[in-house]
Design a protein around this motif. Structure first.
Motif, PDB file in Angstrom:
ATOM      1  N   PHE A 110      21.288  18.142 -13.396  1.00 53.69           N
ATOM      2  CA  PHE A 110      20.599  16.978 -12.840  1.00 53.69           C
ATOM      3  C   PHE A 110      19.191  16.860 -13.414  1.00 53.69           C
ATOM      4  CE2 PHE A 110      17.986  15.232  -9.229  1.00 53.69           C
ATOM      5  CZ  PHE A 110      18.430  13.921  -9.349  1.00 53.69           C
ATOM      6  N   ALA A 111      18.509  17.996 -13.623  1.00 52.49           N
ATOM      7  CA  ALA A 111      17.159  17.970 -14.195  1.00 52.49           C
ATOM      8  C   ALA A 111      17.166  17.372 -15.595  1.00 52.49           C
ATOM      9  CB  ALA A 111      16.569  19.378 -14.222  1.00 52.49           C
ATOM     10  N   MET A 112      18.185  17.688 -16.386  1.00 50.59           N
ATOM     11  CA  MET A 112      18.277  17.125 -17.738  1.00 50.59           C
ATOM     12  C   MET A 112      18.553  15.626 -17.685  1.00 50.59           C
ATOM     13  SD  MET A 112      20.342  20.121 -19.798  1.00 50.59           S
ATOM     14  CE  MET A 112      20.207  19.316 -21.388  1.00 50.59           C
ATOM     15  N   LEU A 113      19.340  15.192 -16.692  1.00 43.32           N
ATOM     16  CA  LEU A 113      19.560  13.756 -16.521  1.00 43.32           C
ATOM     17  C   LEU A 113      18.245  13.047 -16.220  1.00 43.32           C
ATOM     18  CD1 LEU A 113      22.821  13.658 -14.355  1.00 43.32           C
ATOM     19  CD2 LEU A 113      22.619  13.218 -16.811  1.00 43.32           C
ATOM     20  N   LEU A 114      17.419  13.651 -15.366  1.00 40.35           N
ATOM     21  CA  LEU A 114      16.123  13.057 -15.044  1.00 40.35           C
ATOM     22  C   LEU A 114      15.228  12.997 -16.279  1.00 40.35           C
ATOM     23  CD1 LEU A 114      15.273  14.669 -11.571  1.00 40.35           C
ATOM     24  CD2 LEU A 114      16.122  12.362 -12.020  1.00 40.35           C
ATOM     25  N   LEU A 115      15.232  14.069 -17.082  1.00 44.31           N
ATOM     26  CA  LEU A 115      14.407  14.086 -18.295  1.00 44.31           C
ATOM     27  C   LEU A 115      14.874  13.020 -19.281  1.00 44.31           C
ATOM     28  CD1 LEU A 115      12.195  15.334 -20.042  1.00 44.31           C
ATOM     29  CD2 LEU A 115      13.861  17.043 -20.826  1.00 44.31           C
ATOM     30  N   ALA A 116      16.190  12.881 -19.447  1.00 44.46           N
ATOM     31  CA  ALA A 116      16.721  11.862 -20.349  1.00 44.46           C
ATOM     32  C   ALA A 116      16.335  10.467 -19.877  1.00 44.46           C
ATOM     33  CB  ALA A 116      18.241  11.989 -20.435  1.00 44.46           C
ATOM     34  N   ALA A 117      16.464  10.226 -18.565  1.00 44.53           N
ATOM     35  CA  ALA A 117      16.080   8.925 -18.019  1.00 44.53           C
ATOM     36  C   ALA A 117      14.596   8.665 -18.229  1.00 44.53           C
ATOM     37  CB  ALA A 117      16.419   8.864 -16.529  1.00 44.53           C
ATOM     38  N   GLY A 118      13.765   9.712 -18.066  1.00 47.44           N
ATOM     39  CA  GLY A 118      12.329   9.559 -18.284  1.00 47.44           C
ATOM     40  C   GLY A 118      11.986   9.229 -19.723  1.00 47.44           C
ATOM     41  N   MET A 119      12.666   9.845 -20.689  1.00 48.83           N
ATOM     42  CA  MET A 119      12.411   9.566 -22.105  1.00 48.83           C
ATOM     43  C   MET A 119      12.797   8.128 -22.452  1.00 48.83           C
ATOM     44  SD  MET A 119      13.628  13.128 -23.930  1.00 48.83           S
ATOM     45  CE  MET A 119      13.208  12.546 -25.573  1.00 48.83           C
ATOM     46  N   ILE A 120      13.935   7.676 -21.935  1.00 51.53           N
ATOM     47  CA  ILE A 120      14.326   6.287 -22.175  1.00 51.53           C
ATOM     48  C   ILE A 120      13.291   5.349 -21.580  1.00 51.53           C
ATOM     49  CG2 ILE A 120      16.088   4.550 -21.692  1.00 51.53           C
ATOM     50  CD1 ILE A 120      18.162   6.841 -21.724  1.00 51.53           C
ATOM     51  N   GLY A 121      12.736   5.719 -20.418  1.00 51.06           N
ATOM     52  CA  GLY A 121      11.693   4.909 -19.791  1.00 51.06           C
ATOM     53  C   GLY A 121      10.417   4.862 -20.613  1.00 51.06           C
ATOM     54  N   VAL A 122      10.027   5.993 -21.203  1.00 52.92           N
ATOM     55  CA  VAL A 122       8.819   6.017 -22.047  1.00 52.92           C
ATOM     56  C   VAL A 122       9.000   5.105 -23.262  1.00 52.92           C
ATOM     57  CG1 VAL A 122       7.430   7.475 -23.578  1.00 52.92           C
ATOM     58  CG2 VAL A 122       8.041   8.295 -21.301  1.00 52.92           C
ATOM     59  N   GLY A 123      10.185   5.151 -23.869  1.00 54.58           N
ATOM     60  CA  GLY A 123      10.449   4.251 -24.990  1.00 54.58           C
ATOM     61  C   GLY A 123      10.333   2.796 -24.586  1.00 54.58           C
ATOM     62  N   SER A 124      10.822   2.488 -23.396  1.00 58.93           N
ATOM     63  CA  SER A 124      10.735   1.119 -22.892  1.00 58.93           C
ATOM     64  C   SER A 124       9.282   0.708 -22.657  1.00 58.93           C
ATOM     65  CB  SER A 124      11.534   1.004 -21.589  1.00 58.93           C
ATOM     66  OG  SER A 124      11.412  -0.278 -21.037  1.00 58.93           O
ATOM     67  N   SER A 125       8.471   1.640 -22.166  1.00 61.75           N
ATOM     68  CA  SER A 125       7.079   1.311 -21.845  1.00 61.75           C
ATOM     69  C   SER A 125       6.263   0.978 -23.088  1.00 61.75           C
ATOM     70  CB  SER A 125       6.416   2.469 -21.093  1.00 61.75           C
ATOM     71  OG  SER A 125       6.218   3.582 -21.941  1.00 61.75           O
ATOM     72  N   THR A 126       6.643   1.491 -24.234  1.00 63.98           N
ATOM     73  CA  THR A 126       5.933   1.148 -25.466  1.00 63.98           C
ATOM     74  C   THR A 126       6.478  -0.131 -26.098  1.00 63.98           C
ATOM     75  OG1 THR A 126       7.401   2.549 -26.796  1.00 63.98           O
ATOM     76  CG2 THR A 126       5.379   3.555 -25.966  1.00 63.98           C
ATOM     77  N   PHE A 127       7.759  -0.399 -25.851  1.00 65.25           N
ATOM     78  CA  PHE A 127       8.378  -1.562 -26.492  1.00 65.25           C
ATOM     79  C   PHE A 127       7.954  -2.879 -25.848  1.00 65.25           C
ATOM     80  CE2 PHE A 127      11.879  -4.677 -26.382  1.00 65.25           C
ATOM     81  CZ  PHE A 127      11.935  -4.986 -27.733  1.00 65.25           C
ATOM     82  N   HIS A 128       8.034  -2.992 -24.535  1.00 59.39           N
ATOM     83  CA  HIS A 128       7.928  -4.294 -23.884  1.00 59.39           C
ATOM     84  C   HIS A 128       6.579  -4.995 -24.056  1.00 59.39           C
ATOM     85  CE1 HIS A 128      11.692  -3.028 -21.842  1.00 59.39           C
ATOM     86  NE2 HIS A 128      11.944  -4.315 -21.920  1.00 59.39           N
ATOM     87  N   PRO A 129       5.431  -4.343 -23.798  1.00 56.92           N
ATOM     88  CA  PRO A 129       4.180  -5.105 -23.944  1.00 56.92           C
ATOM     89  C   PRO A 129       3.901  -5.523 -25.383  1.00 56.92           C
ATOM     90  CG  PRO A 129       3.729  -2.798 -23.408  1.00 56.92           C
ATOM     91  CD  PRO A 129       5.196  -2.996 -23.244  1.00 56.92           C
TER      92      PRO A 129
END
Length: 404
Positions: A110-129
């Motif tokens: 479950f911890a690795m799932l959270l880390l993977a979700a967090g990395m995808i979120g970081v990529g999104s945070s740089t892309f959208h603005p």
């Protein structure tokens, strides 16, 4: 066609219109790829819930991790790049998403799932603005159209994600998630070309990121309007999060559908969201963004209130109507806010995309807790009243030019 003044104020490049449209379609296409990959995560929640023995609360926490990492960084990235644009931040951020997808395919805890979700979120945070800024720069003054085209790419990707997940992953196991790294690699290649155009634009022009600022308003009125817009985003995206995150569980529990059939219903809802998003921006350019915001959120209330009590057929019909109506607001909200705060295109885009992701994450976690305690059907009963907050749109000021 935009006048020379409006084109200059939009920071449009000194390039042929076809080249500008190429950039608009490029960022919209990458938005499709980006959000398609992101949509895989909620689409495989039933698979992950089974393989990792997750509770609904843990499913909500995965969404919360993704949405919070995707939201908290966005305003700061937008604020920084308003002053110091970084063209190659776009492909760099997508590389982080690539790592997140690879980790999601191979996670064993479950911890690795959270880390993977967090990395995808970081990529999104740089892309959208940054991608939203590029779309505005290439708009030629048609800000609503450009924002809608950019946003509809993302919504189309969100609609395709569950469909591709049903075909590629469901029934074949977690490892099949790795195929989606190919989409991320394609996105990186396209963004390298967009970044080159963006960098050339910065070297050859003196961009004015604000564009049309609308009538001057007192600071207190601007702050009040931004608060109202934030509340409208709150009502819209907590409800939309309840649909996108738990819709398949709702259909499976209430109507006993198989996972594949439930994901087709989710695809129809998300496809309606994409269609509504595309309509909202151009309509706002013509009739005013305030009217679009008003209709989009408050106008969805009769349908959201009816949804928890509908049979399977009408559940599908109502979810499509809700997707069409509610989705038309976001492009109008972003452009409306950018007109209220000229010169802060990236920051405003970051704030409102960040609000969208953050509120969606908080809403998903809260709705997961409700589902664990009272059942998944209660989620839709509780959320159905949220669009009534759309009445707050009456408090928004007019920002269009007189005689528009």
């Amino acid at each position: 066609m935009a006048s020379p003044v409006s084109a200059a104020s939009a920071g449009a490049p000194a390039a042929p219109q076809g080249a500008v449209m190429q950039i608009l379609f490029s960022v919209a296409f990458v938005h499709l790829l980006n959000d398609c990959v992101q949509a895989v995560l909620p689409s495989i929640y039933p698979l992950l819930k089974h393989e990792f023995a997750l509770s609904f609360t843990q499913v909500g926490l995965i969404t919360l991790t993704f949405q919070c990492t995707a939201s908290l960084l966005q305003p700061w990235i937008g604020l920084y790049t308003d002053k110091r644009p970084i063209p190659f931040l776009l492909p760099a951020g997508m590389c982080v998403t690539l790592g997140g997808v690879a980790l999601l395919a191979s996670a064993t805890s479950f911890a690795m799932l959270l880390l993977a979700a967090g990395m995808i979120g970081v990529g999104s945070s740089t892309f959208h603005p940054e991608a939203s800024r590029v779309a505005r720069l290439a708009s030629g003054g048609r800000f609503g159209f450009a924002q809608s085209l950019f946003q509809v790419g993302g919504n189309a990707g969100s609609a395709l994600g569950p469909l591709l997940a049903a075909v590629i992953i469901v029934g074949h196991g977690q490892g099949r998630i790795g195929w989606f790294t190919l989409l991320v690699l394609l996105a990186i290649l396209v963004l390298v070309g967009v970044s080159r155009w963006y960098g050339a634009h910065l070297r050859n022009a003196a961009p004015k990121f604000a564009g049309h600022a609308g009538p001057a308003l007192p600071r207190s009125r601007v702050v009040g309007a931004l608060v109202v817009l934030a509340l409208l985003v709150f009502s819209k995206y907590i409800y939309m999060s309840s649909l996108s995150t738990y819709y398949t569980f709702y259909l499976i529990e209430k109507f006993h559908l198989p996972v594949g059939s439930a994901q087709i219903y989710l695809f129809l809802f998300l496809a309606a969201v994409a269609a509504g998003t595309f309509a909202g921006g151009p309509i706002g350019d013509r009739i005013g963004r305030k009217r679009v915001i008003w209709f989009s959120i408050l106008g969805a209330a009769p349908f959201t209130l009816a949804l928890p009590y509908a049979n399977l057929f009408w559940t599908g019909v109502l979810s499509v109507i809700i997707g069409l109506v509610m989705s038309s607001a976001f492009s109008a909200i972003v452009v409306f806010a950018q007109e209220l705060v000229p010169g802060k295109v990236g920051m405003i885009a970051g704030i409102f995309f960040g609000l969208m992701f953050g509120i969606s994450g908080i809403g998903a976690a809260a709705m997961g807790s409700i589902a664990d305690v009272w059942g998944i059907e209660r989620v839709y009963q509780a959320a159905s009243f949220l669009p009534l907050l759309g009445i707050l749109a009456a408090l928004l000021p007019r920002t269009e030019r007189p005689g528009r």
